[in-house]
Enzyme design. Structure first.
Site, mmCIF file in Angstrom:
data_model
loop_
_atom_site.group_PDB
_atom_site.id
_atom_site.type_symbol
_atom_site.label_atom_id
_atom_site.label_comp_id
_atom_site.label_asym_id
_atom_site.label_seq_id
_atom_site.Cartn_x
_atom_site.Cartn_y
_atom_site.Cartn_z
ATOM 1 N N GLY A 102 97.040 23.770 34.238
ATOM 2 C CA GLY A 102 96.043 24.436 35.066
ATOM 3 C C GLY A 102 96.208 24.084 36.531
ATOM 4 C CB THR A 103 93.997 24.683 39.434
ATOM 5 O OG1 THR A 103 93.830 26.063 39.107
ATOM 6 C CG2 THR A 103 94.107 24.553 40.942
ATOM 7 C CB ALA A 104 93.501 19.684 37.803
ATOM 8 C CB SER A 156 98.791 22.814 24.280
ATOM 9 O OG SER A 156 98.745 23.747 23.220
ATOM 10 C CD GLU A 180 88.235 34.090 40.525
ATOM 11 O OE1 GLU A 180 87.144 34.529 40.928
ATOM 12 O OE2 GLU A 180 88.936 34.686 39.703
ATOM 13 C CB ALA A 181 85.735 30.430 46.647
ATOM 14 C CE LYS A 219 84.447 30.240 50.982
ATOM 15 N NZ LYS A 219 84.281 29.202 49.944
ATOM 16 C CD GLU A 225 78.377 24.991 50.810
ATOM 17 O OE1 GLU A 225 79.473 25.329 51.273
ATOM 18 O OE2 GLU A 225 77.294 25.315 51.322
ATOM 19 C CB ILE A 237 90.400 23.979 44.494
ATOM 20 C CG1 ILE A 237 90.454 24.879 43.234
ATOM 21 C CG2 ILE A 237 91.794 23.820 45.090
ATOM 22 C CD1 ILE A 237 90.961 26.281 43.471
#
Length: 496
Positions: A14-16, A39, A49-50, A78, A340, A344
């Site tokens: 994932g992102t992390a 997996s 997403e922000a 953004k 806020e 991420i």
């Protein structure tokens, strides 16, 4: 005897996971082996997403081309978050990434604005903010100037699943090894309790010296294996549920996130180039899932592309985000609702903190303690900033909002609110990612106007002050003619 760190194992993608893998490999090169285990059978939360502006620093350090990044993640620009209905229904304000006004003297701009407002100044605080002015026109462009008056900080909206895939390709090119597998057993040293390896359901095993837990809300290593406790903040932030649903791209791609308060909680709207991201955050103590679903689906800008997906969470933090030879990054380290757009960023700051304290010749208790202290402080300051939005409300349309207004709050936040109400003073902690302008925008946007301002403002007579304000306001208008419609900017920029 401390063990030198020669191999880092990242549990979870994932992102992390992929942000961690990419940065570690970029910084450490061939001196340390990096292996990521994930997996495809395990889904990811994938609603982050922000972002906030420091994501630019992260991407630039990796050497990521911004145009390619925006193309491949369906990203947009953004400039701010628009908060709608938060103080009372029908009213809105912006929390922008900019700093309204400019440096005028010893104290912050908002002190001068408060005196000018009392003297009859017509412009709002936000009229001195270039980010706000661009948001109101739905425009953006890169301004080629070193003049801080025209600084327009920005971040991104993007598809977080695509960002993870983008970083996976990047990290694998750098030399990160990806291993597909489902972790069945975590092996530990009998004496030290350190994790020594991960065993898969098919019997394979991966060993390492340092383990990064990116397993999300499960906290497979940090909480399940090592038994680190979780500090529950639901008494301050009772929201424990979210529903997310994509919808068709809206006809105009706004350069800001929308946060819309409803009787049961709040709704996000995030514009991407191929669709909109939507969701609602609420507390199951106050609201039934069915009501939240009706509220979400009844307030979409465009046609839904799926049925809502429910996510359960418990606001708080893992008490030790580094324990023994495991560092928790991402949701395994804690959860704060995405009001806020800090999810991420907390991944990014956790990785950078680890890089600053990386245990080259073995894990040092001193470094572990320092890492945990900084992490705790950062989580708590973001927590307080989120609580602020809820506490300073004047809504009377539901038990939820009345409860949020009347609840006890952390002492540090209570002192910060009182100091601002009395003298417009803002005091920042060292690890607070939100600076003066952010606190001021939310406090005044929610209806808190100070009784006084800093004494230094009185050194400027009223006529001189009002004249200076008009000059600043006029100067802030000048770049607007060079800005493009946001959709036009994205199209031109990513096709160049």
């Amino acid at each position: 005897m401390p063990t030198p760190i020669k191999k880092v194992v990242i549990a979870g993608g994932g992102t992390a996971g992929w942000m961690t893998a990419a940065l570690l490999k970029k910084v450490l090169g061939s001196s340390v082996s990096i292996e990521l285990v994930e997996s495809e059978q395990i889904g990811i939360v994938g609603v982050g997403e922000a972002t906030i502006p420091p994501i630019q620093t992260f991407n630039r350090f990796l050497g990521i081309d911004e145009k390619a990044f925006l193309r491949e993640t369906h990203g947009t620009i953004k400039l701010a978050i628009k908060f709608e209905n938060w103080r009372i229904p029908g009213e809105s304000y912006f929390h922008t990434f900019g700093a309204p006004g400019t440096t005028m003297g010893f104290c912050s701009f908002h002190h001068y604005w408060l005196k000018a407002r009392a003297a009859g100044l017509a412009q709002s605080f936000w009229d001195f903010d270039l980010n706000y002015l661009a948001c109101e026109q739905g425009r953006f462009n890169k301004i080629n100037t070193q003049n801080p008056l025209y600084d327009m900080p920005y971040a991104y909206h993007f598809d977080s699943a695509l960002y993870g895939q983008f970083l996976r390709r990047f990290a694998e090119q750098l030399g990160v090894t990806r291993t597909e597998g489902m972790i069945e057993h975590v092996q530990q040293d009998n004496q030290s309790g350190f994790i020594t390896g991960l065993q898969f359901t098919d019997g394979r095993q991966i060993n390492g010296d340092l383990f990064i837990d990116c397993t999300g809300l499960r906290g497979l290593l940090i909480r399940q294996a090592l038994g680190v406790d979780y500090e529950d903040w639901s008494h301050w932030l009772p929201a424990d549920s979210a529903q997310a649903v994509p919808s068709e791209r809206f006809e105009q791609t706004l350069p800001y996130t929308r946060s819309i308060a409803h009787d049961c909680g709040w709704q996000w709207r995030i514009p991407l180039t191929h669709r909109n991201g939507n969701g609602i955050v609420y507390s199951s103590r106050f609201t039934a899932d069915e009501h939240a679903t009706q509220t979400l689906m009844g307030n979409l800008d465009s046609k839904a592309l799926d049925t809502p997906r429910t996510i359960r969470f418990n606001t708080g933090r893992t008490e030790q985000q580094w324990c023994k030879n495991v560092v928790a990054i991402g949701l395994s380290s804690g959860f704060l609702e995405p009001l806020e757009s800090t999810s991420i960023h907390l991944i990014q700051s956790g990785i950078i903190r680890l890089m600053k304290m990386f245990p080259n010749h073995g894990i040092s208790p001193t470094m572990v303690d320092m890492y945990n202290a900084e992490s705790k402080d950062e989580f708590e300051t973001i927590r307080d900033f989120i609580i602020l939005h809820y506490r300073v409300n004047e809504r009377d349309d539901s038990d939820f909002w009345r409860a949020m207004r009347e609840m006890a709050i952390p002492d540090r936040l209570a002192q910060k609110i009182e100091a601002f109400k009395e003298t417009a003073a803002i005091f920042n902690e060292q690890n607070d990612i939100f600076r003066d302008a952010s606190w001021v925008q939310v406090m005044m946007g929610q209806g808190l106007f100070p009784a006084d301002h800093h004494a230094a403002v009185n050194a400027m007579d009223t006529s001189t002050l009002l004249s200076a304000m008009q000059q600043i306001h006029q100067a802030k208008q000048q770049p607007l003619s060079s800005l493009l419609d946001h959709d036009e900017f994205i199209q031109r920029y990513t096709s160049a």
